[in-house]
Design a protein around this motif. Structure first.
Motif, mmCIF file in Angstrom:
data_model
loop_
_atom_site.group_PDB
_atom_site.id
_atom_site.type_symbol
_atom_site.label_atom_id
_atom_site.label_comp_id
_atom_site.label_asym_id
_atom_site.label_seq_id
_atom_site.Cartn_x
_atom_site.Cartn_y
_atom_site.Cartn_z
ATOM 1 N N LEU A 21 0.826 -1.199 0.000
ATOM 2 C CA LEU A 21 0.000 0.000 0.000
ATOM 3 C C LEU A 21 0.866 1.257 0.000
ATOM 4 O O LEU A 21 0.535 2.260 -0.653
ATOM 5 C CB LEU A 21 -0.921 -0.016 1.223
ATOM 6 C CG LEU A 21 -2.123 0.925 1.193
ATOM 7 C CD1 LEU A 21 -3.032 0.615 0.013
ATOM 8 C CD2 LEU A 21 -2.900 0.821 2.501
ATOM 9 N N ALA A 22 1.989 1.219 0.696
ATOM 10 C CA ALA A 22 2.892 2.377 0.738
ATOM 11 C C ALA A 22 3.475 2.669 -0.642
ATOM 12 O O ALA A 22 3.653 3.833 -1.016
ATOM 13 C CB ALA A 22 4.006 2.126 1.747
ATOM 14 N N VAL A 23 3.775 1.611 -1.396
ATOM 15 C CA VAL A 23 4.309 1.796 -2.749
ATOM 16 C C VAL A 23 3.286 2.501 -3.628
ATOM 17 O O VAL A 23 3.618 3.368 -4.453
ATOM 18 C CB VAL A 23 4.715 0.434 -3.356
ATOM 19 C CG1 VAL A 23 5.064 0.584 -4.840
ATOM 20 C CG2 VAL A 23 5.885 -0.149 -2.586
ATOM 21 N N ALA A 33 -3.858 3.828 7.161
ATOM 22 C CA ALA A 33 -4.670 2.626 6.994
ATOM 23 C C ALA A 33 -4.288 1.547 8.007
ATOM 24 O O ALA A 33 -5.145 0.890 8.604
ATOM 25 C CB ALA A 33 -4.524 2.093 5.570
ATOM 26 N N VAL A 34 -2.985 1.380 8.203
ATOM 27 C CA VAL A 34 -2.515 0.386 9.175
ATOM 28 C C VAL A 34 -2.935 0.788 10.583
ATOM 29 O O VAL A 34 -3.345 -0.053 11.394
ATOM 30 C CB VAL A 34 -0.990 0.211 9.079
ATOM 31 C CG1 VAL A 34 -0.471 -0.634 10.242
ATOM 32 C CG2 VAL A 34 -0.602 -0.421 7.744
ATOM 33 N N GLU A 35 -2.855 2.081 10.878
ATOM 34 C CA GLU A 35 -3.244 2.558 12.204
ATOM 35 C C GLU A 35 -4.720 2.276 12.483
ATOM 36 O O GLU A 35 -5.090 1.934 13.611
ATOM 37 C CB GLU A 35 -2.964 4.061 12.322
ATOM 38 C CG GLU A 35 -3.225 4.612 13.713
ATOM 39 C CD GLU A 35 -2.936 6.092 13.825
ATOM 40 O OE1 GLU A 35 -3.115 6.645 14.925
ATOM 41 O OE2 GLU A 35 -2.523 6.698 12.808
ATOM 42 N N ARG A 36 -5.561 2.432 11.463
ATOM 43 C CA ARG A 36 -6.978 2.104 11.640
ATOM 44 C C ARG A 36 -7.146 0.646 12.044
ATOM 45 O O ARG A 36 -7.959 0.304 12.906
ATOM 46 C CB ARG A 36 -7.749 2.364 10.335
ATOM 47 C CG ARG A 36 -8.410 3.714 10.260
ATOM 48 C CD ARG A 36 -9.528 3.723 9.259
ATOM 49 N NE ARG A 36 -9.141 3.151 7.975
ATOM 50 C CZ ARG A 36 -9.988 2.941 6.980
ATOM 51 N NH1 ARG A 36 -11.263 3.228 7.116
ATOM 52 N NH2 ARG A 36 -9.579 2.424 5.842
ATOM 53 N N CYS A 37 -6.379 -0.253 11.398
ATOM 54 C CA CYS A 37 -6.437 -1.671 11.743
ATOM 55 C C CYS A 37 -5.988 -1.898 13.182
ATOM 56 O O CYS A 37 -6.639 -2.623 13.948
ATOM 57 C CB CYS A 37 -5.561 -2.486 10.794
ATOM 58 S SG CYS A 37 -6.113 -2.523 9.080
ATOM 59 N N PRO A 85 -12.730 -1.743 4.005
ATOM 60 C CA PRO A 85 -12.684 -1.849 2.541
ATOM 61 C C PRO A 85 -11.253 -1.736 2.015
ATOM 62 O O PRO A 85 -10.389 -1.127 2.669
ATOM 63 C CB PRO A 85 -13.536 -0.665 2.079
ATOM 64 C CG PRO A 85 -13.421 0.328 3.191
ATOM 65 C CD PRO A 85 -13.327 -0.474 4.457
ATOM 66 N N PRO A 86 -10.952 -2.307 0.852
ATOM 67 C CA PRO A 86 -9.618 -2.179 0.258
ATOM 68 C C PRO A 86 -9.344 -0.737 -0.164
ATOM 69 O O PRO A 86 -10.264 0.048 -0.411
ATOM 70 C CB PRO A 86 -9.670 -3.120 -0.955
ATOM 71 C CG PRO A 86 -11.117 -3.246 -1.275
ATOM 72 C CD PRO A 86 -11.856 -3.121 0.022
ATOM 73 N N MET A 87 -8.072 -0.403 -0.232
ATOM 74 C CA MET A 87 -7.645 0.918 -0.693
ATOM 75 C C MET A 87 -6.816 0.739 -1.958
ATOM 76 O O MET A 87 -5.809 0.009 -1.941
ATOM 77 C CB MET A 87 -6.828 1.637 0.384
ATOM 78 C CG MET A 87 -7.609 1.899 1.665
ATOM 79 S SD MET A 87 -6.608 2.753 2.916
ATOM 80 C CE MET A 87 -6.352 4.342 2.106
ATOM 81 N N SER A 88 -7.264 1.377 -3.043
ATOM 82 C CA SER A 88 -6.580 1.257 -4.341
ATOM 83 C C SER A 88 -6.378 -0.205 -4.719
ATOM 84 O O SER A 88 -5.338 -0.595 -5.243
ATOM 85 C CB SER A 88 -5.235 1.982 -4.307
ATOM 86 O OG SER A 88 -5.411 3.356 -4.103
#
Length: 287
Positions: A21-23, A33-37, A85-88
């Protein structure tokens, strides 16, 4: 009864997919996004009474007093992360390893290192547990586990995997707790009896042939019995006026020509409510 067997356990759960996701989105968006998890995962640990909770860059480490709570917390973490939900087009997923503190002692490892080893050797979206941890679970919880498939990393001890079956209901867990006890102590007017595998039945009524003789006109000659069957203690009524059951923390119940599984402790009234005449009630408690 809701007490669980004390079996200190550790959950090590990380979030997979953050690097990809970072790439695509950059470090800041991926980090959010990781922090939300991690926030969702830590709330799950708190909901199941984690005794110690540590949140790191992409990992949650939580300790629990018993195995059931640890597995339920790990399962809830997975479900909460799955719901995002997925991101990109990239979906973040959870991987978790769950072990007993005692597993680490026998393997001469730290519990966290052992759980992290379980995580690193499995595919994402997997909750792997040590076999020793699985044995510490309640029987209904243990049925949620299956044999872990082959893995490339290798695990230094037998391991199992949490499947997709729903968790057991509170009623199923209550029966598990009752079955863990094999002795029921019964008392009446200063006398005591023990129901166990050697003496699985206790009779009470007005006739002198009963184990517990209750000289009351409301009591039938052969009023009721308690039986140990399949690890559970059943109260069976055979009377005219019914048998009243008052258990700790539960509403009073009248059993008539039927049977009921006894809980942890309470009082039995033969033809009358124990709440009205506790001195003539039969008391019981799991040992």
């Amino acid at each position: 009864m809701n007490e669980r067997v004390q079996a200190p356990s550790l959950v090590y759960a990380d979030v997979a997919g953050g690097d990809r996701l970072a790439v695509r989105l950059g470090g800041a968006e991926a980090g959010y996004a990781v922090e939300r998890c991690l926030n969702r995962m830590s709330r799950c640990a708190e909901a199941y009474a984690a005794t110690d909770l540590q949140v790191r860059t992409d990992v949650v480490v939580a300790r629990f007093a018993d195995a059931d709570s640890a597995l339920l917390a790990a399962r809830e973490m997975r479900e909460r992360v799955r719901a995002l939900p997925p991101m990109s087009g990239i979906k973040l997923v959870l991987r978790a390893g769950v072990v007993l503190e005692a597993d680490a002692e026998s393997a001469l490892e730290k519990p966290e290192a052992l759980a992290a080893w379980l995580v690193s050797s499995q595919n994402p979206d997997t909750i792997a547990v040590s076999e020793g941890f699985g044995q510490a679970l309640s029987p209904s919880m243990r049925r949620m586990l299956g044999r872990l498939g082959d893995n490339e990393g290798g695990v230094p001890f037998p391991a199992l995997e949490l499947g997709e079956a729903p968790p057991p209901t509170p009623a199923e867990l209550r029966l598990d707790a009752i079955q863990a006890h094999k002795t029921l102590n019964v008392s009446f007017r200063g006398r005591n009896w023990c129901i166990d595998a050697a003496h699985p039945t206790l009779l009470f009524g007005r006739e002198t042939g009963n184990d517990i003789v209750i000289p009351d006109p409301r009591v039938s000659r052969q009023h009721a019995r308690i039986e140990l069957r399949g690890g559970l203690f059943y109260l069976a009524d055979t009377s005219t006026n019914g048998t009243y059951l008052l258990e700790q923390g539960r509403a009073e119940l009248c059993i008539k020509r039927d049977e009921f599984i006894l809980g942890e402790k309470g009082h039995i009234g033969c033809g009358f409510s124990p709440a009205e005449n506790m001195s003539d009630a039969v008391a019981f408690a799991l040992a």
